[in-house]
Scaffold this active site. Structure first.
Site, short mmCIF file in Angstrom:
data_model
loop_
_atom_site.label_atom_id
_atom_site.label_comp_id
_atom_site.label_asym_id
_atom_site.label_seq_id
_atom_site.Cartn_x
_atom_site.Cartn_y
_atom_site.Cartn_z
N LYS A 239 22.42 -35.76 -43.05
CA LYS A 239 21.32 -35.58 -42.11
C LYS A 239 21.89 -35.65 -40.70
O LYS A 239 22.38 -36.68 -40.26
CB LYS A 239 20.25 -36.65 -42.30
CG LYS A 239 19.04 -36.47 -41.39
CD LYS A 239 17.98 -37.54 -41.62
CE LYS A 239 16.78 -37.35 -40.70
NZ LYS A 239 15.77 -38.41 -40.89
N ARG B 101 8.55 -34.84 -34.36
CA ARG B 101 8.18 -36.04 -33.59
C ARG B 101 6.69 -36.03 -33.29
O ARG B 101 6.02 -37.06 -33.32
CB ARG B 101 9.00 -36.10 -32.30
CG ARG B 101 10.51 -35.99 -32.52
CD ARG B 101 11.17 -37.33 -32.67
NE ARG B 101 12.55 -37.20 -33.14
CZ ARG B 101 13.61 -37.00 -32.37
NH1 ARG B 101 13.44 -36.87 -31.06
NH2 ARG B 101 14.81 -36.92 -32.88
N ARG C 162 19.10 -40.67 -31.96
CA ARG C 162 19.55 -41.33 -33.19
C ARG C 162 21.01 -41.01 -33.49
O ARG C 162 21.43 -41.00 -34.64
CB ARG C 162 18.66 -40.91 -34.36
CG ARG C 162 17.18 -41.28 -34.15
CD ARG C 162 16.37 -41.02 -35.41
NE ARG C 162 15.04 -41.56 -35.26
CZ ARG C 162 13.92 -40.82 -35.19
NH1 ARG C 162 14.00 -39.49 -35.25
NH2 ARG C 162 12.73 -41.39 -35.06
N LYS D 96 20.16 -31.73 -44.38
CA LYS D 96 19.06 -31.56 -43.42
C LYS D 96 19.64 -31.57 -42.02
O LYS D 96 20.41 -32.49 -41.69
CB LYS D 96 18.06 -32.72 -43.60
CG LYS D 96 16.87 -32.69 -42.67
CD LYS D 96 15.95 -33.89 -42.91
CE LYS D 96 14.73 -33.83 -41.99
NZ LYS D 96 13.82 -34.98 -42.21
N TYR E 96 7.69 -26.19 -45.02
CA TYR E 96 6.27 -26.25 -44.69
C TYR E 96 5.54 -25.00 -45.15
O TYR E 96 4.31 -24.97 -45.16
CB TYR E 96 6.10 -26.48 -43.19
CG TYR E 96 6.74 -27.77 -42.74
CD1 TYR E 96 6.10 -28.99 -42.95
CD2 TYR E 96 8.01 -27.79 -42.16
CE1 TYR E 96 6.70 -30.19 -42.59
CE2 TYR E 96 8.61 -28.98 -41.79
CZ TYR E 96 7.95 -30.17 -42.01
OH TYR E 96 8.56 -31.36 -41.66
#
Length: 331
Positions: free
Chosen positions: A204, A214, A225, A256, A321
């Site tokens: 990731k 977000r 991050r 990802k 999605y």
């Protein structure tokens, strides 16, 4: 009339592209509805779905509309649904305690979907604290404000147990903490949840393409991050993470984002004998939708082309999605 031979090509690959039927017959990569997993957001305290402005067509669901979305995905032939909980802002705190509350929004949503579809749809859950912390990071912070890896592992073990108690089939630890898969596997096994599988977010990356997500989870994140998600410049690092996750008991592994990291996906798929997933993330979705809305690309073709590319690179499963929509088209 004289005929000259040898002037034209003897090998003509175009012969295998002459018609839709021919192209379909010789296709090397085939998408199927069962390859797809639907990520879905459920928000606490709302009575109607809330559109996510940066992801046209995607919403923060109510508990009722989430149940409906799960049924629609199942009927379209989608294999799984990955759930993300969005708590009320007042319930966020430094430790993300809403994430381990048996009556927290994510655990409630798992039970809702399980009651609706049973075992006919694989119910997955995001196992991470970022939706539930007031600072927006994926773990608890130490005195200097950095994410405390080992203290976070203790929280992940609790999350695994409450999500499994709620009825989840697979947990998806996405925080990129060192040792997370092993701790979660132990926590599941020690609490009688040996059948709950772990979909490891193995590679990731600290990507710019998470922006719309977000908004989707109402993130409180300040900063970035980069101290725990992977550097986009690195390949060997992802293979090291892969070896660690497999050694710790990962049942499935994930890359990802998907499209910017197809090379990583291909390397992972070649190296393992467990199922490989790829997550087509919010920014990938938003770019296609925005370009299509401006008339710059053919939306439907672009959706299928991106999904085919991810499958061709080696993904057995794709979180997208567009899962329900694409599954209906494929059927």
């Amino acid at each position: 009339m004289s005929t000259t031979y040898g002037t034209f090509p003897g090998s003509r690959p175009r012969r295998l592209r002459t018609s839709p039927a021919m192209r379909r017959m010789v296709a090397e990569t085939r998408l199927h509805p069962a390859d797809l997993i639907l990520p879905a957001f459920v928000r606490e305290g709302i009575s109607t779905p809330v559109p996510i402005t940066s992801m046209p067509g995607v919403v923060q669901h109510t508990r009722d509309t989430l149940r409906k979305a799960a049924v629609e995905a199942l009927e379209a032939g989608v294999s799984g649904i990955m759930l993300f909980g969005v708590p009320e802002e007042s319930k966020k705190d430094a430790a993300g305690t809403a994430g381990t509350d048996p009556d927290g929004i994510l655990q409630v949503a798992i039970r809702d979907v399980k009651a609706e579809v049973g075992d006919d749809l694989v119910i997955m859950s995001d196992l991470c604290l970022d939706e539930f912390t007031d600072h927006g990071h994926c773990g608890v912070l130490d005195a200097s404000g950095r994410v405390d890896n080992d203290a976070t592992l203790e929280r992940y073990a609790e999350m695994a147990q409450v999500q499994a108690d709620a009825g989840v089939h697979a947990v998806g630890p996405s925080g990129m903490m060192d040792g997370q898969v092993g701790v979660i596997r132990d926590a599941l096994d020690q609490t009688g949840h040996e059948d709950v599988s772990v979909l490891a977010y193995t590679a990731k990356y600290a990507s710019a393409f998470y922006g719309p997500f977000r908004e989707a989870v109402g993130s409180s994140l300040q900063g970035d991050r980069k101290t725990y998600q992977q550097d986009p410049a690195n390949t060997r690092e992802s293979m090291r993470e892969l070896a660690l996750d497999l050694a710790e008991g990962a049942d499935m592994v994930m890359v990802k984002p998907a499209l910017p990291y197809l090379d990583i996906l291909a390397k992972v798929a070649e190296a393992v004998d467990v199922p490989v997933a790829a997550y087509q993330i919010s920014g990938e979705y938003a770019m296609v939708e925005a370009a299509a809305a401006n008339g710059w690309i053919d939306r439907d073709r672009a959706i299928m082309e991106t999904l085919t590319g991810i499958k061709r690179a080696g993904a057995d499963m794709i979180l997208t999605y567009w899962a329900t929509e694409a599954a209906r088209s494929l059927r």
